[in-house]
Design a protein around this motif. Sequence first.
Motif, short mmCIF file in Angstrom:
data_model
loop_
_atom_site.label_atom_id
_atom_site.label_comp_id
_atom_site.label_asym_id
_atom_site.label_seq_id
_atom_site.Cartn_x
_atom_site.Cartn_y
_atom_site.Cartn_z
N ASN A 293 0.83 -1.20 -0.01
CA ASN A 293 0.08 0.13 -0.04
C ASN A 293 0.99 1.36 0.11
O ASN A 293 0.57 2.27 0.40
CB ASN A 293 -0.92 -0.17 1.24
N TRP A 294 2.20 1.25 -0.67
CA TRP A 294 2.88 2.28 -0.66
C TRP A 294 2.23 3.52 -1.14
O TRP A 294 2.66 4.78 -0.67
CB TRP A 294 4.36 1.94 -1.31
N GLU A 295 1.69 3.40 -2.22
CA GLU A 295 0.96 4.68 -2.86
C GLU A 295 0.02 5.60 -1.78
O GLU A 295 -0.13 6.77 -1.93
CB GLU A 295 0.17 4.21 -4.01
N GLU A 296 -0.68 4.83 -0.92
CA GLU A 296 -1.29 5.46 0.05
C GLU A 296 -0.34 6.33 0.96
O GLU A 296 -0.90 7.35 2.18
CB GLU A 296 -2.15 4.63 0.93
N GLN A 297 0.93 6.19 1.11
CA GLN A 297 1.88 6.59 2.34
C GLN A 297 2.66 7.82 1.64
O GLN A 297 3.35 8.31 2.65
CB GLN A 297 2.76 5.27 2.72
N VAL A 298 2.90 7.82 0.52
CA VAL A 298 3.93 8.79 0.05
C VAL A 298 3.20 10.04 -0.53
O VAL A 298 1.97 9.99 -1.05
CB VAL A 298 4.62 8.13 -1.15
N LYS A 299 3.93 11.15 -0.65
CA LYS A 299 3.59 12.42 -1.12
C LYS A 299 5.10 13.07 -1.73
O LYS A 299 5.68 13.06 -0.88
CB LYS A 299 2.82 13.25 0.07
N CYS A 300 4.63 13.87 -2.60
CA CYS A 300 5.86 14.67 -3.24
C CYS A 300 6.12 15.95 -2.47
O CYS A 300 5.09 16.50 -1.93
CB CYS A 300 5.76 15.27 -4.81
N SER A 301 7.25 16.35 -1.96
CA SER A 301 7.50 17.48 -1.27
C SER A 301 7.57 18.71 -2.18
O SER A 301 7.32 18.52 -3.50
CB SER A 301 9.16 17.45 -0.97
N GLU A 302 7.32 19.86 -1.68
CA GLU A 302 7.10 21.25 -2.33
C GLU A 302 8.13 21.53 -3.29
O GLU A 302 7.94 21.94 -4.30
CB GLU A 302 7.06 22.37 -1.31
N ALA A 303 9.54 21.10 -2.98
CA ALA A 303 10.75 21.43 -3.90
C ALA A 303 10.41 20.67 -4.95
O ALA A 303 10.88 20.94 -6.22
CB ALA A 303 11.96 21.57 -2.94
N ALA A 304 10.31 19.41 -4.52
CA ALA A 304 10.34 18.19 -5.55
C ALA A 304 9.36 18.41 -6.53
O ALA A 304 9.13 18.18 -7.77
CB ALA A 304 10.24 16.87 -4.96
N GLN A 305 8.20 18.86 -6.16
CA GLN A 305 6.83 19.24 -6.95
C GLN A 305 7.34 20.23 -7.99
O GLN A 305 6.73 20.19 -9.06
CB GLN A 305 5.76 19.62 -6.02
N LYS A 306 8.12 21.24 -7.45
CA LYS A 306 8.34 22.24 -8.42
C LYS A 306 9.03 21.93 -9.73
O LYS A 306 8.87 22.30 -10.82
CB LYS A 306 9.14 23.42 -7.77
N TYR A 307 10.12 20.72 -9.47
CA TYR A 307 10.76 20.14 -10.57
C TYR A 307 10.11 19.19 -11.35
O TYR A 307 10.01 19.42 -12.65
CB TYR A 307 11.89 19.34 -9.96
N VAL A 308 8.90 18.76 -10.92
CA VAL A 308 8.04 17.85 -11.61
C VAL A 308 7.36 18.61 -12.37
O VAL A 308 7.05 18.45 -13.51
CB VAL A 308 7.10 17.01 -10.50
N GLU A 309 6.90 19.72 -11.99
CA GLU A 309 6.03 20.82 -12.61
C GLU A 309 6.90 21.39 -13.76
O GLU A 309 6.21 21.51 -15.12
CB GLU A 309 5.31 21.86 -11.82
N ARG A 310 8.01 21.53 -13.68
CA ARG A 310 9.10 22.08 -14.67
C ARG A 310 8.89 21.02 -15.78
O ARG A 310 9.11 21.23 -17.02
CB ARG A 310 10.30 22.43 -14.23
N ILE A 311 9.20 19.86 -15.49
CA ILE A 311 9.31 18.78 -16.61
C ILE A 311 8.07 18.69 -17.15
O ILE A 311 8.21 18.35 -18.51
CB ILE A 311 9.63 17.62 -15.77
N HIS A 312 6.91 18.72 -16.49
CA HIS A 312 5.78 18.69 -17.38
C HIS A 312 5.61 19.96 -18.29
O HIS A 312 5.03 19.77 -19.41
CB HIS A 312 4.42 18.61 -16.72
N TYR A 313 5.95 21.26 -17.84
CA TYR A 313 5.78 22.13 -18.65
C TYR A 313 6.61 22.12 -19.81
O TYR A 313 6.07 22.21 -21.12
CB TYR A 313 6.10 23.57 -17.68
N VAL A 314 8.08 21.67 -19.48
CA VAL A 314 8.60 21.42 -20.73
C VAL A 314 8.24 20.50 -21.81
O VAL A 314 8.14 20.84 -23.16
CB VAL A 314 10.20 21.18 -20.30
N GLY A 315 7.73 19.40 -21.37
CA GLY A 315 7.17 18.29 -22.20
C GLY A 315 6.23 18.65 -22.88
O GLY A 315 5.78 18.44 -24.22
#
Length: 316
Positions: A120-142
């Motif tokens: 049930n790992w998916e229920e336990q995890v969450k992306c941090s604020e700084a990591a989320q910014k990087y993820v958002e940048r990747i999506h924007y670029v793509g």
Amino acid sequence: MSSEVETSEGVDESEKKNSMAPEKENHIKMADLSELLKEGTKEAHDRAENTQFVKDFLKGNIKKELFKLATTALYFTYSALEEEMDRNKDHPAFAPLYFPMELHRKEALTKDMEYFFGENWEEQVKCSEAAQKYVERIHYVGQNEPELLVAHAYTRYMGDLSGGQVLKKVAQRALKLPSTGEGTQFYLFEHVDNAQQFKQFYRARMNALDLNLKTKERIVEEANKAFEYNMQIFSELDQAGSILARESLEDGLPMHDGKGDVRKCPFYAAQQDKGALEGSSCPFWTAMAVLRKPSLQFILAASVALAAGLLAWYYM
């Protein structure tokens, strides 16, 4: 007639100046993009690899909890990157670098997540604020500038095939992880027989991309942005680390175990004598609260995860 001569001379001078610009652009256009990236990010890379956190990681000063969180940050990062790579697999500026079987890491990371956190790992995890910014940048670029995916893919995958292997050995030794690969599937490239040869092949594909000077400069700039995102996460790590440091109390006094009456904690017995008990909370409990808080967990996770990418440049 003088007018004609003046005009002619003006054109000649202008032509001389203009002829030099294409020459310079053609020279840089012919330069290997991989070399431009290496040189163009050297300063940012040097700053990153000299952080205390990176040095400690190389020495094996890493706890299992942090490594688990690092795996989580990697999962979010590669999920975003590979989603955008799949989206742009036919884009002419990226298609030659699309190697899902050889390189994609999401499936391997899913196995690592199950190993560390359970089914049930998916229920336990969450992306941090700084990591989320990087993820958002990747999506924007793509979605908006897919040619810049080259910077993110090259930085991550070439690093994984290089310095990532060093980190795998460090983690297995320091954390006593199974030599059979459980918990470090991320570093196992089953469909790459020779990492060095594949990296050379990948660089050749990248260098053969039909890119003009401006695009190459933007790719180098994007790679530097990736380093900046990494440094922001290191900054978050420093803040979280200062909170966790309270776990070690003054004068070697034992700390409250987080159970029962906090006033039984020897630390607070000592502080009460100083009239300092009121309004305080046990450092142990503070540290445990931090470790249970997803947002702060993944600050630490993203820092460890992206350190792998930064360290990779050093060993490439």
